[in-house]
Scaffold this motif. Structure first.
Motif, mmCIF file in Angstrom:
data_model
loop_
_atom_site.group_PDB
_atom_site.id
_atom_site.type_symbol
_atom_site.label_atom_id
_atom_site.label_comp_id
_atom_site.label_asym_id
_atom_site.label_seq_id
_atom_site.Cartn_x
_atom_site.Cartn_y
_atom_site.Cartn_z
ATOM 1 N N PHE A 67 -62.206 -39.703 75.805
ATOM 2 C CA PHE A 67 -62.644 -40.766 74.894
ATOM 3 C C PHE A 67 -61.960 -40.657 73.538
ATOM 4 N N PHE A 68 -62.022 -39.473 72.934
ATOM 5 C CA PHE A 68 -61.430 -39.324 71.603
ATOM 6 C C PHE A 68 -59.915 -39.501 71.638
ATOM 7 N N CYS A 69 -59.296 -39.140 72.738
ATOM 8 C CA CYS A 69 -57.833 -39.302 72.849
ATOM 9 C C CYS A 69 -57.440 -40.775 72.818
ATOM 10 N N TRP A 70 -58.060 -41.576 73.695
ATOM 11 C CA TRP A 70 -57.642 -42.972 73.750
ATOM 12 C C TRP A 70 -58.072 -43.726 72.499
ATOM 13 N N TYR A 71 -59.239 -43.356 71.952
ATOM 14 C CA TYR A 71 -59.727 -44.088 70.775
ATOM 15 C C TYR A 71 -58.832 -43.852 69.559
ATOM 16 N N PHE A 72 -58.513 -42.597 69.284
ATOM 17 C CA PHE A 72 -57.673 -42.326 68.110
ATOM 18 C C PHE A 72 -56.216 -42.715 68.356
ATOM 19 N N LEU A 73 -55.795 -42.711 69.606
ATOM 20 C CA LEU A 73 -54.464 -43.227 69.920
ATOM 21 C C LEU A 73 -54.399 -44.727 69.634
ATOM 22 N N LEU A 74 -55.479 -45.427 69.956
ATOM 23 C CA LEU A 74 -55.536 -46.853 69.647
ATOM 24 C C LEU A 74 -55.511 -47.080 68.136
ATOM 25 N N ALA A 75 -56.278 -46.272 67.397
ATOM 26 C CA ALA A 75 -56.271 -46.400 65.936
ATOM 27 C C ALA A 75 -54.887 -46.142 65.365
ATOM 28 N N ALA A 76 -54.143 -45.243 65.991
ATOM 29 C CA ALA A 76 -52.807 -44.897 65.504
ATOM 30 C C ALA A 76 -51.809 -46.043 65.650
ATOM 31 N N GLN A 77 -52.161 -47.060 66.450
ATOM 32 C CA GLN A 77 -51.258 -48.203 66.613
ATOM 33 C C GLN A 77 -51.220 -49.081 65.376
ATOM 34 N N LEU A 78 -52.228 -48.960 64.537
ATOM 35 C CA LEU A 78 -52.256 -49.741 63.299
ATOM 36 C C LEU A 78 -51.254 -49.166 62.305
ATOM 37 N N PRO A 79 -50.655 -50.018 61.471
ATOM 38 C CA PRO A 79 -49.490 -49.584 60.696
ATOM 39 C C PRO A 79 -49.757 -48.713 59.481
ATOM 40 N N THR A 80 -50.937 -48.824 58.881
ATOM 41 C CA THR A 80 -51.188 -48.092 57.644
ATOM 42 C C THR A 80 -52.437 -47.236 57.768
ATOM 43 N N ALA A 81 -52.532 -46.236 56.893
ATOM 44 C CA ALA A 81 -53.717 -45.372 56.875
ATOM 45 C C ALA A 81 -54.961 -46.174 56.540
ATOM 46 N N GLY A 82 -54.813 -47.148 55.642
ATOM 47 C CA GLY A 82 -55.951 -47.985 55.266
ATOM 48 C C GLY A 82 -56.463 -48.818 56.425
ATOM 49 N N SER A 83 -55.553 -49.411 57.199
ATOM 50 C CA SER A 83 -55.973 -50.231 58.334
ATOM 51 C C SER A 83 -56.578 -49.368 59.434
ATOM 52 N N ARG A 84 -56.062 -48.153 59.610
ATOM 53 C CA ARG A 84 -56.636 -47.255 60.607
ATOM 54 C C ARG A 84 -58.041 -46.828 60.204
ATOM 55 N N ALA A 85 -58.229 -46.525 58.922
ATOM 56 C CA ALA A 85 -59.564 -46.146 58.443
ATOM 57 C C ALA A 85 -60.538 -47.317 58.576
ATOM 58 N N ALA A 86 -60.048 -48.526 58.265
ATOM 59 C CA ALA A 86 -60.895 -49.706 58.381
ATOM 60 C C ALA A 86 -61.323 -49.921 59.832
ATOM 61 N N PHE A 87 -60.394 -49.742 60.754
ATOM 62 C CA PHE A 87 -60.697 -49.902 62.173
ATOM 63 C C PHE A 87 -61.762 -48.907 62.622
ATOM 64 N N ILE A 88 -61.595 -47.652 62.237
ATOM 65 C CA ILE A 88 -62.543 -46.611 62.660
ATOM 66 C C ILE A 88 -63.930 -46.860 62.081
ATOM 67 N N LEU A 89 -63.992 -47.165 60.792
ATOM 68 C CA LEU A 89 -65.285 -47.379 60.143
ATOM 69 C C LEU A 89 -65.966 -48.643 60.656
ATOM 70 N N LEU A 90 -65.198 -49.718 60.789
ATOM 71 C CA LEU A 90 -65.802 -50.985 61.188
ATOM 72 C C LEU A 90 -66.225 -50.980 62.654
ATOM 73 N N SER A 91 -65.459 -50.367 63.527
ATOM 74 C CA SER A 91 -65.844 -50.330 64.941
ATOM 75 C C SER A 91 -67.157 -49.575 65.121
ATOM 76 N N HIS A 92 -67.334 -48.495 64.378
ATOM 77 C CA HIS A 92 -68.592 -47.751 64.475
ATOM 78 C C HIS A 92 -69.737 -48.503 63.815
ATOM 79 N N ALA A 93 -69.457 -49.160 62.705
ATOM 80 C CA ALA A 93 -70.504 -49.925 62.027
ATOM 81 C C ALA A 93 -70.973 -51.090 62.881
ATOM 82 N N ALA A 94 -70.036 -51.781 63.550
ATOM 83 C CA ALA A 94 -70.390 -52.936 64.368
ATOM 84 C C ALA A 94 -71.189 -52.538 65.602
ATOM 85 N N PHE A 95 -71.115 -51.278 65.990
ATOM 86 C CA PHE A 95 -71.872 -50.795 67.146
ATOM 87 C C PHE A 95 -73.366 -50.729 66.834
#
Length: 423
Positions: free
Chosen positions: A280-308
C-alpha cells in the motif's frame, strides 16, 4: 450518565463458558484461537450466546463445538419472544435468498473502484493534485466497504477466500484486516457499551457519554481512559473539533494497524499482511511522486487523507447519537434489543447506496452481519415491522438529520465536561 441514556451495569464472569441452544461450551482454551478474537467470549461468558453465535456463524460451525461441550450444565434463560421472532425472521430472509451474494454487484463495485484509481493516476501524471486526491480518497472509501464485507465473510461466505480479499483491500487502503477483526467483532457484540465497545472510546479527544468523566477502565484496551484537565479542555469543544479531527483519522488507523501486527495477534498470515501493508505505502507514495513539485505532492497527501473523512463520519453517525450503557450485554434483553438500541440507520434514495456502502442500514447489518450489503435495503422493512411489533426503537433519520443528532449529542457532553469535577 445522561437522563436520556439507557444505562445498564453488569459483571464479566471469570469462567469462559457460553451457552448455545441450551448447551454449555467451555471456550477458555479455544478462545485464543477463535477467528473472531477472544474478547467476544469475555463479554458473553456465562450467558446464552445463541443469538450472537447464529448471527456470526454459518450452521456448519455448530458441529465444531462438540469437543467443547460441558455435560450436565443448565443454560440461563433468554428473552423468548424476541429471540423466537428474530429467529423466524432470519429463516424467512434466508429462504428469500437475502443471504446469497450477487457477484455481479461486486464485479461492478471493482470496476467502479478501478475507474476511480485510474482517474487518480491520470490526474497525478497530469499535475492535478486536487482531482487525484479526491479520486484516491473515494477509491479508498469504496474499497473499505468491500473490506468490511469481507471481514464479515459476507462476500463469498468462505473465511479463507474472504480473508484473501481482505488482504487485497489492505494493500489498497492501508487499514490492516487483523486490527479490524480485533476491534470490529467486539464492537458488534457490545455496541455502545462505554467500557467495552472500542468504536466509541476516543478519549481524551472525544467523549459520547459523561461516564468517561470518571476515568473509566476500558475492557477492550485494558487501560484507564483518563479524564484530566487536558481531556476536559479537549472534550469541552468536541462538537467544533469533531469534523476536523476526522480528516486526520486515517493516520491513526495506520498506527493501530502497525501496532496490531507488531505486538498483538494476527488474524491473517502475519507475513502476508505485512506485505500487503508495505505494498500500500509503495504504490501510494509512488503515485504521489508523479506530481511535479513538493508542494503538489504534499497537497495530494494531505487532501486525500482529509477527504477520506466521509467514511469516518459515516461510521460515527451509526452509533454516536444512540443510547449507551455500562458493562457487558445482558442476554435476557435479547440480541435484537441490544442492536437496535445502540445503532442508528439513516435514510437515502437507492441511487445513493453506493456512497454509503450499506452503513445506512446499520441496524440490519448488526442483526445479520453475514448478509451481503446489497440486500440490506430489502431486509429493512421486515426488521422495521418486527421492531414495531415488539415495541422496540427503529431510528432512521435522514443523513443530515443523523449528523445533527450527533452534533447535539457531542455538544451536550461537551457542556457537561466543562462542569465536571476532576478526581
Amino acid at each position: 450518565m445522561g437522563q436520556d441514556q439507557s444505562v445498564r451495569s453488569a459483571q464479566i464472569p471469570a469462567a469462559k463458558v457460553i451457552y448455545i441452544q441450551g448447551k454449555a461450551y467451555d471456550v477458555t482454551t479455544w478462545s485464543r484461537w477463535h477467528p473472531g478474537g477472544s474478547l467476544v467470549f469475555e463479554h458473553w461468558a456465562g450467558k446464552d450466546a445463541t443469538e450472537p453465535f447464529t448471527a456470526f456463524h454459518p450452521p456448519a460451525v455448530r458441529d465444531r463445538l462438540k469437543s467443547l461441550e460441558v455435560q450436565n450444565s443448565q443454560a440461563p434463560s433468554n428473552a423468548p419472544k424476541a429471540s423466537l421472532r428474530l429467529q423466524q425472521l432470519s429463516l424467512k430472509l434466508h429462504l428469500d435468498g437475502l443471504f446469497c451474494t450477487s457477484y455481479w454487484f461486486y464485479a461492478k463495485t471493482f470496476l467502479w473502484a478501478a475507474g476511480l484509481l485510474s482517474l487518480g493516476i491520470w490526474a497525478a501524471t497530469c499535475a492535478r493534485p486536487v482531482v487525484a486526491a479526491l479520486a484516491v480518497a473515494l477509491f479508498w472509501q469504496q474499497m473499505a466497504f468491500v473490506g468490511h464485507d469481507a471481514g464479515h465473510n459476507a462476500v463469498t461466505h468462505d473465511r479463507w477466500v474472504d480473508g484473501i480479499l481482505g488482504l487485497i483491500v489492505t494493500s489498497t487502503v492501508g487499514i490492516g484486516i487483523s486490527w479490524w477483526k480485533h476491534t470490529h467483532n467486539v464492537h458488534h457484540t457490545c455496541p455502545n457499551s462505554v467500557d467495552c465497545d472500542p468504536d466509541i472510546q476516543f478519549m481524551p479527544i472525544i467523549a459520547v457519554d459523561e461516564a468517561y468523566f470518571t476515568s473509566l477502565h476500558s475492557r477492550h484496551h485494558d487501560a484507564t481512559l483518563t479524564f484530566d484537565r487536558t481531556a476536559r479542555r479537549l472534550i469541552s469543544y468536541q462538537h467544533f473539533t469533531f469534523l476536523p479531527l476526522l480528516m486526520f483519522a486515517k493516520w491513526g488507523l495506520y498506527n493501530e494497524s502497525c501496532k496490531q501486527l507488531l505486538f498483538k495477534r494476527a488474524y491473517i498470515d502475519r507475513k502476508a499482511e505485512v506485505c500487503a501493508q508495505v505494498l500500500f505505502f509503495c504504490w501510494y507514495f509512488l503515485l504521489a511522486a508523479q506530481l511535479p513539485t513538493a508542494g503538489s505532492r504534499a497537497a495530494f497527501i494531505l487532501l486525500s487523507h482529509a477527504a477520506f473523512f466521509i467514511l469516518h463520519l459515516q461510521i460515527c453517525l451509526s452509533h454516536f447519537a444512540a443510547p449507551t450503557f455500562l458493562g457487558t450485554p445482558q442476554a435476557e434483553e435479547g440480541w435484537l434489543a441490544l442492536q437496535v438500541q445502540g445503532t442508528i440507520n439513516w435514510s437515502c434514495p437507492p441511487w445513493l447506496d453506493w456512497l454509503h456502502g450499506g452503513l445506512q442500514f446499520q441496524i440490519e447489518h448488526h442483526l445479520f452481519p453475514r448478509m451481503p450489503r446489497h440486500n440490506l435495503r430489502k431486509a429493512s422493512p421486515h426488521v422495521q415491522a418486527l421492531c414495531q411489533e415488539l415495541g422496540l426503537p427503529y431510528h432512521m433519520p435522514s443523513f443530515f438529520g443523523a449528523i445533527q443528532e450527533t452534533f447535539v449529542r457531542l455538544r451536550k457532553t461537551a457542556l457537561l465536561a466543562r462542569k465536571a469535577v476532576l478526581d
